[in-house]
Design an enzyme around this catalytic site. Structure first.
Site, PDB file in Angstrom:
ATOM      1  N   ASP A 299     -14.349  13.049  17.875  1.00  0.00           N
ATOM      2  CA  ASP A 299     -14.758  12.716  17.990  1.00  0.00           C
ATOM      3  C   ASP A 299     -13.747  11.679  18.615  1.00  0.00           C
ATOM      4  O   ASP A 299     -12.565  10.806  17.222  1.00  0.00           O
ATOM      5  CB  ASP A 299     -15.464  11.521  16.677  1.00  0.00           C
ATOM      6  CG  ASP A 299     -16.077  10.082  17.068  1.00  0.00           C
ATOM      7  OD1 ASP A 299     -15.210   9.968  18.770  1.00  0.00           O
ATOM      8  OD2 ASP A 299     -16.496   9.856  16.244  1.00  0.00           O
ATOM      9  N   GLU A 400     -12.118   7.091   5.758  1.00  0.00           N
ATOM     10  CA  GLU A 400     -13.617   6.843   6.801  1.00  0.00           C
ATOM     11  C   GLU A 400     -14.944   7.229   6.425  1.00  0.00           C
ATOM     12  O   GLU A 400     -14.735   8.271   6.106  1.00  0.00           O
ATOM     13  CB  GLU A 400     -13.199   8.446   8.183  1.00  0.00           C
ATOM     14  CG  GLU A 400     -13.881   8.104   9.040  1.00  0.00           C
ATOM     15  CD  GLU A 400     -14.739   8.394   9.092  1.00  0.00           C
ATOM     16  OE1 GLU A 400     -15.875   7.491   7.987  1.00  0.00           O
ATOM     17  OE2 GLU A 400     -14.760   9.871   9.566  1.00  0.00           O
ATOM     18  N   GLU A 409     -24.565   6.895   2.804  1.00  0.00           N
ATOM     19  CA  GLU A 409     -24.167   7.764   2.597  1.00  0.00           C
ATOM     20  C   GLU A 409     -23.135   7.505   1.046  1.00  0.00           C
ATOM     21  O   GLU A 409     -23.111   7.796   0.110  1.00  0.00           O
ATOM     22  CB  GLU A 409     -22.931   9.080   3.864  1.00  0.00           C
ATOM     23  CG  GLU A 409     -23.610   9.821   4.248  1.00  0.00           C
ATOM     24  CD  GLU A 409     -22.680  11.254   4.628  1.00  0.00           C
ATOM     25  OE1 GLU A 409     -21.440  10.631   4.659  1.00  0.00           O
ATOM     26  OE2 GLU A 409     -23.049  11.661   4.915  1.00  0.00           O
TER      27      GLU A 409
END
Length: 638
Positions: A299, A400, A409
């Site tokens: 990404d 991150e 999460e």
């Protein structure tokens, strides 16, 4: 199936109430090769007369199709035995009815030759069984009442509730336990409720109510969708919204308990073990897969943002500084920090990818700067295993931590634990030009409305009216929970609303659960497909995106955005479909309350609750007149 960075099974189920209908409770897609294993949960609906429930070829894509098969092949009409859709106990009674059917069919002696010669024999026997059972119900109720009265006389009033519950359970518990594990009919009772509602409407209009035995007429009976309701129907249904929402919560809880409570077979034992498995262990194990780390590093929007934020501020923020990298994965951000001049980097990861990270750091000759620790950071802190001298503080915390819809999460609290324990606070805070900082140090979450071509496509197909397919597409999308997908920017039909922003150097754990108002204004320049009307826009779904910013005072600003108007990232956007897509007229707005909280069972999951209304402001924008309203419940479940 991979959730954000997670090789795990995503069970997706949504329940919405939009204007007049309810529809039950995330799925996601991924563009990254093997890790994209189509994250829509596939429902397999087995007819109640079906014996071979282990053969997926015997299942159907919808509850409607399964019921139609029962009627056409076996001559059995399940809807006949379901309670009225207006019954306040519809969910509970339907669970009992479906399980009664499956229990009886599974108890019948196997005779394949007889079934092949007369497949309707099962349906006939099941119909007779349910009719007999129904006739016996009053006797059971009378027996229960008599036993209850006898108990009351014997034990006195103090034990009434306990004894009554036990008596009730004697008759009910047998059929509240699922006969077929992961029974899609039980997971989608709202679909049965919709079919029962249609049947009732046809009864009232004196139309044919039985399920047809020919395919040609099927679309006008069981699969019919009621036409737009009149105003009195709207008022009647809106008065029942609160009751329906309570039924939803009750039914979801009941089905969840049934699923994890049964232990009659190996399949259920496996399911139960998985349910009880420690959420953190399951979460961290998911990061042991190579594909997840490949997806994140590939990404470019994500990886370039972190690299540029670090390298473009190497002198002002990293030179001779102490850095901690939380959830380091392969160690790439730690290596960026070391190359930017950090004198000490502590990399932490709780998955066993730390083994490869340690080797990667050695191969790149940075092991004299970077130390890799294995474990959950909260445990490392409590066990005093962070290699910092008593006088040392952390200057930069890189991580991150973002998930789908920003907080899926729930990794951010772990990073905040490091912040609160070790970060240099001498001159901390976003208004300072020195001191410690989280990196990124700010984040925001956004909401906007979008149309969807997969819905409007069916309005006109080569001059053919395919409205039934449009209705099917709506049902398929609204029976899923939040979908992770790339939303084309040209499908956005409203402005973008900033729901909430956080200063990551100052925010508290409680700030991560929030409830805020929102107001979306239509972009009238976005004419709808297949329509010449440029004044009205239709919102098929709500789109959630987020930004994070590396903009600590005195540094070069770098923005990482997952919005529809930017290059797509592996986070994509999170969308939630509306059951009855509202159309906004020229001067109307789509406003309401948006609530996002951590799930009570698994803190890494997310619950959404949205109340919305469409209408216009009058009297110099001081008074709002709603035209239609709705509620929406949705969950992101790992």
């Amino acid at each position: 199936i991979r959730g954000h960075k997670t090789n795990q099974f995503l069970f997706l189920k949504m329940k919405t109430t939009d204007n007049i209908q309810n529809c039950s409770s995330w799925s996601s897609d991924d563009e990254e090769g093997d890790e994209d294993v189509t994250e829509d949960f596939d429902f397999h609906f087995y007819p109640v007369c079906c014996r071979e429930t282990n053969d997926i070829s015997k299942s159907h894509a919808t509850a409607e199709a399964a019921l139609k098969y029962d009627m056409e092949v076996h001559g059995f009409d399940l809807l006949q035995f379901l309670p009225s859709h207006e019954d306040e106990n519809f969910f509970e009674q339907t669970i009992k009815c479906v399980n009664k059917c499956r229990a009886y069919v599974s108890s019948l002696p196997t005779s394949h030759e007889e079934e092949e010669n007369d497949p309707k024999c099962i349906g006939e026997q099941l119909t007779l069984h349910l009719q007999t059972f129904k006739e016996e119900e009053p006797n059971k109720e009378a027996s229960t009442e008599a036993a209850r009265n006898n108990k009351n006389e014997t034990n006195g009033d103090d034990d009434d509730d306990h004894d009554n519950n036990n008596l009730d359970s004697e008759f009910d518990s047998e059929f509240f336990r699922p006969v077929l594990m992961d029974d899609s009919l039980l997971m989608c009772i709202d679909d049965l409720e919709d079919l029962k509602r249609v049947r009732s409407q046809l009864d009232k209009s004196q139309e044919t109510v039985s399920i047809p035995t020919t395919t040609a007429t099927a679309a006008t009976t069981i699969s019919i969708t009621p036409s737009s309701p009149s105003s009195y129907q709207y008022k009647e249904m809106q008065s029942k919204i609160l009751t329906l929402e309570e039924q939803l919560i009750k039914a979801k809880h009941l089905i969840t308990q049934l699923t994890i409570g049964s232990n009659n077979n190996h399949t259920n034992k496996t399911s139960k073990h998985r349910q009880l498995q420690d959420n953190d262990t399951y979460y961290f194990k998911s990061y042991s897969h190579t594909s997840i780390h490949e997806t994140m590093i590939r990404d470019k929007v994500r990886t370039d943002a972190y690299r540029n934020a670090i390298f473009n501020n190497s002198h002002t923020l990293f030179q001779d500084k102490i850095v901690m990298d939380i959830g380091c994965g392969t160690g790439i951000l730690s290596l960026f920090a070391a190359k930017a001049g950090a004198k000490k980097v502590i990399a932490v990861d709780a998955s066993d990818i730390y083994i490869e990270a340690t080797e990667i750091i050695k191969r790149n000759h940075m092991d004299h700067i970077i130390t890799v620790l294995h474990g959950k950071v909260e445990d490392l802190i409590s066990n005093q295993q962070i290699p910092l001298a008593p006088n040392e503080k952390v200057d930069v915390i890189i991580s991150e931590w973002m998930g789908y819809a920003l907080f899926f999460e729930t990794m951010l609290p772990s990073v905040m634990a490091v912040r609160d324990t070790f970060m240099n606070k001498d001159h901390g805070g976003s208004d300072s030009i020195s001191g410690g900082t989280m990196y990124p140090n700010n984040c925001s979450i956004y909401l906007e409305g979008a149309s969807d071509d997969c819905i409007d496509f069916w309005d006109d197909v080569y001059g053919i009216d395919m409205t039934p397919m449009k209705q099917r597409a709506i049902r398929e999308n609204t029976t899923k929970d939040a979908i992770v997908e790339i939303v084309p920017h040209d499908s956005i039909v409203t402005d973008k609303y900033n729901l909430r922003a956080w200063d990551l150097n100052l925010c508290k754990d409680d700030d991560l659960d929030f409830k805020v108002p929102f107001c979306l204004k239509p972009l009238h320049k976005k004419a709808q497909p297949n329509s010449s009307d440029t004044h009205n826009v239709t919102i098929h779904k709500l789109v959630i995106s987020f930004d994070v910013d590396f903009n600590f005072p005195g540094t070069n600003h770098v923005n990482l955005s997952t919005g529809c108007d930017n290059t797509p990232t592996h986070w994509k956007q999170t969308t939630i479909f509306l059951k009855d897509a509202p159309t906004l007229e020229d001067d109307e707005v789509f406003k309401g309350i948006f609530q996002m909280t951590r799930n009570g069972t698994n803190h890494r999951d997310i619950d959404f609750y949205i109340e919305w209304e469409v209408g216009r402001y009058i009297e110099a924008q001081t008074k709002f007149i709603p035209r239609c309203t709705g509620k929406l419940l949705s969950q992101l479940l790992a």
